[in-house]
Design a protein around this motif. Structure first.
Motif, mmCIF file in Angstrom:
data_model
loop_
_atom_site.group_PDB
_atom_site.id
_atom_site.type_symbol
_atom_site.label_atom_id
_atom_site.label_comp_id
_atom_site.label_asym_id
_atom_site.label_seq_id
_atom_site.Cartn_x
_atom_site.Cartn_y
_atom_site.Cartn_z
ATOM 1 N N THR A 186 0.832 -1.204 0.000
ATOM 2 C CA THR A 186 0.000 0.000 0.000
ATOM 3 C C THR A 186 0.865 1.251 0.000
ATOM 4 O O THR A 186 0.551 2.228 -0.683
ATOM 5 N N GLY A 187 1.962 1.222 0.737
ATOM 6 C CA GLY A 187 2.852 2.383 0.793
ATOM 7 C C GLY A 187 3.431 2.736 -0.560
ATOM 8 O O GLY A 187 3.601 3.919 -0.887
ATOM 9 N N VAL A 188 3.738 1.720 -1.361
ATOM 10 C CA VAL A 188 4.232 1.974 -2.721
ATOM 11 C C VAL A 188 3.139 2.646 -3.548
ATOM 12 O O VAL A 188 3.374 3.656 -4.226
ATOM 13 N N PHE A 189 1.934 2.082 -3.504
ATOM 14 C CA PHE A 189 0.848 2.650 -4.304
ATOM 15 C C PHE A 189 0.531 4.084 -3.895
ATOM 16 O O PHE A 189 0.352 4.957 -4.746
ATOM 17 N N LEU A 190 0.480 4.342 -2.584
ATOM 18 C CA LEU A 190 0.173 5.696 -2.122
ATOM 19 C C LEU A 190 1.248 6.688 -2.554
ATOM 20 O O LEU A 190 0.942 7.842 -2.883
ATOM 21 N N SER A 191 2.506 6.258 -2.567
ATOM 22 C CA SER A 191 3.596 7.137 -3.012
ATOM 23 C C SER A 191 3.439 7.492 -4.484
ATOM 24 O O SER A 191 3.588 8.658 -4.883
ATOM 25 N N VAL A 192 3.140 6.483 -5.293
ATOM 26 C CA VAL A 192 2.928 6.722 -6.721
ATOM 27 C C VAL A 192 1.725 7.626 -6.925
ATOM 28 O O VAL A 192 1.772 8.593 -7.696
ATOM 29 N N GLN A 193 0.648 7.318 -6.262
ATOM 30 C CA GLN A 193 -0.587 8.083 -6.412
ATOM 31 C C GLN A 193 -0.388 9.549 -6.047
ATOM 32 O O GLN A 193 -0.847 10.451 -6.755
ATOM 33 N N ALA A 194 0.332 9.793 -4.945
ATOM 34 C CA ALA A 194 0.529 11.161 -4.477
ATOM 35 C C ALA A 194 1.347 11.996 -5.459
ATOM 36 O O ALA A 194 1.099 13.191 -5.635
ATOM 37 N N LEU A 195 2.326 11.356 -6.103
ATOM 38 C CA LEU A 195 3.244 12.101 -6.967
ATOM 39 C C LEU A 195 2.965 11.913 -8.455
ATOM 40 O O LEU A 195 3.754 12.369 -9.287
ATOM 41 N N LEU A 196 1.842 11.293 -8.774
ATOM 42 C CA LEU A 196 1.530 11.056 -10.182
ATOM 43 C C LEU A 196 1.453 12.354 -10.993
ATOM 44 O O LEU A 196 1.974 12.396 -12.127
ATOM 45 N N PRO A 197 0.855 13.430 -10.478
ATOM 46 C CA PRO A 197 0.869 14.676 -11.261
ATOM 47 C C PRO A 197 2.285 15.170 -11.554
ATOM 48 O O PRO A 197 2.565 15.646 -12.661
ATOM 49 N N ASN A 198 3.180 15.042 -10.586
ATOM 50 C CA ASN A 198 4.572 15.485 -10.766
ATOM 51 C C ASN A 198 5.305 14.602 -11.762
ATOM 52 O O ASN A 198 6.119 15.085 -12.552
ATOM 53 N N LEU A 199 5.018 13.313 -11.720
ATOM 54 C CA LEU A 199 5.625 12.371 -12.665
ATOM 55 C C LEU A 199 5.097 12.603 -14.081
ATOM 56 O O LEU A 199 5.848 12.517 -15.054
ATOM 57 N N ARG A 200 3.815 12.926 -14.198
ATOM 58 C CA ARG A 200 3.241 13.176 -15.518
ATOM 59 C C ARG A 200 3.860 14.407 -16.164
ATOM 60 O O ARG A 200 4.130 14.407 -17.368
ATOM 61 N N VAL A 201 4.093 15.440 -15.375
ATOM 62 C CA VAL A 201 4.713 16.655 -15.909
ATOM 63 C C VAL A 201 6.077 16.342 -16.506
ATOM 64 O O VAL A 201 6.444 16.844 -17.574
#
Length: 212
Positions: free
Chosen positions: A94-109
């Protein structure tokens, strides 16, 4: 390059942080004990929200999901209490998924990359017994990474899953085979090479494909 690394207070996370800084990259490190730039218990959604707010619209070129626990190392078949399962999956999956989810906008940019540290113990081809919780949680992290690779391809985000080696850390123990410096050097080479052509890969720290 802006690199975000979870769990940088010790072991591979700390060594990766030092290595990226040494080559001139910008690092945002997290740790739940307050020893890093950002306080992040990866099991806490509110702290993920705080991290996202702190980073706002900063592009993230690479997210390294390193934070993990190995709580059942000394358990035997009569052990493995339910709360140990819950806590381990909360951090390792879950910690991995939450990390990805939280920073997905930054990763998309940035059309960035995601590196998930799993383990050879996630592979169904290696079943020597024991460590049921750790093996199961790392297998789940591997499965998560493979599916994220499919869903994030159209965003230009590559996802790799990695066995960091049996490393001389508190988790790896004194009988381990490689140092944190060796692991970090190999992993950074793997992360640099990750692309949409190799997204979904499961590789060892030294560049070999790993059996699922």
């Amino acid at each position: 390059m802006h690199v975000v690394i979870t769990g940088v207070n010790r072991g591979i996370g700390r060594t990766l942080t030092d290595a990226y800084r040494a080559r001139g990259d910008t690092i945002t490190g997290t740790a739940r004990d307050g020893s890093a730039q950002l306080v992040l218990d990866v099991t806490d959604p509110s702290q993920h929200s705080d991290m996202a707010a702190r980073l706002r619209d900063q592009p993230v070129d690479l997210l390294i999901c390193n934070a993990g626990v190995y709580l059942d190392k000394e358990q035997d078949i009569d052990g493995y209490p339910a709360d140990m399962w819950a806590q381990s999956f909360a951090v390792n999956v879950t910690g991995v998924f939450l990390s990805v989810q939280a920073l997905l906008p930054n990763l998309r940019v940035a059309q960035g990359k995601i590196a998930i540290l799993s383990s050879q113990m996630a592979s169904h081809t290696r079943a020597p017994g024991g460590s049921y919780i750790y093996r199961a949680s790392k297998a789940a992290a591997l499965n998560l990474g493979r599916n994220l690779a499919t869903d994030l391809r159209d965003d230009g985000i590559a996802v790799g899953i990695y066995h960091p080696g049996w490393v001389l850390t508190e988790m790896g123990g004194p009988a381990a085979e490689i140092t944190t410096d060796q692991a970090a050097e190999g992993l950074i080479e793997r992360f640099d090479a990750l692309s949409l052509e190799t997204t979904g890969c499961f590789e060892t720290w030294n560049g070999f494909p790993h059996a699922y």
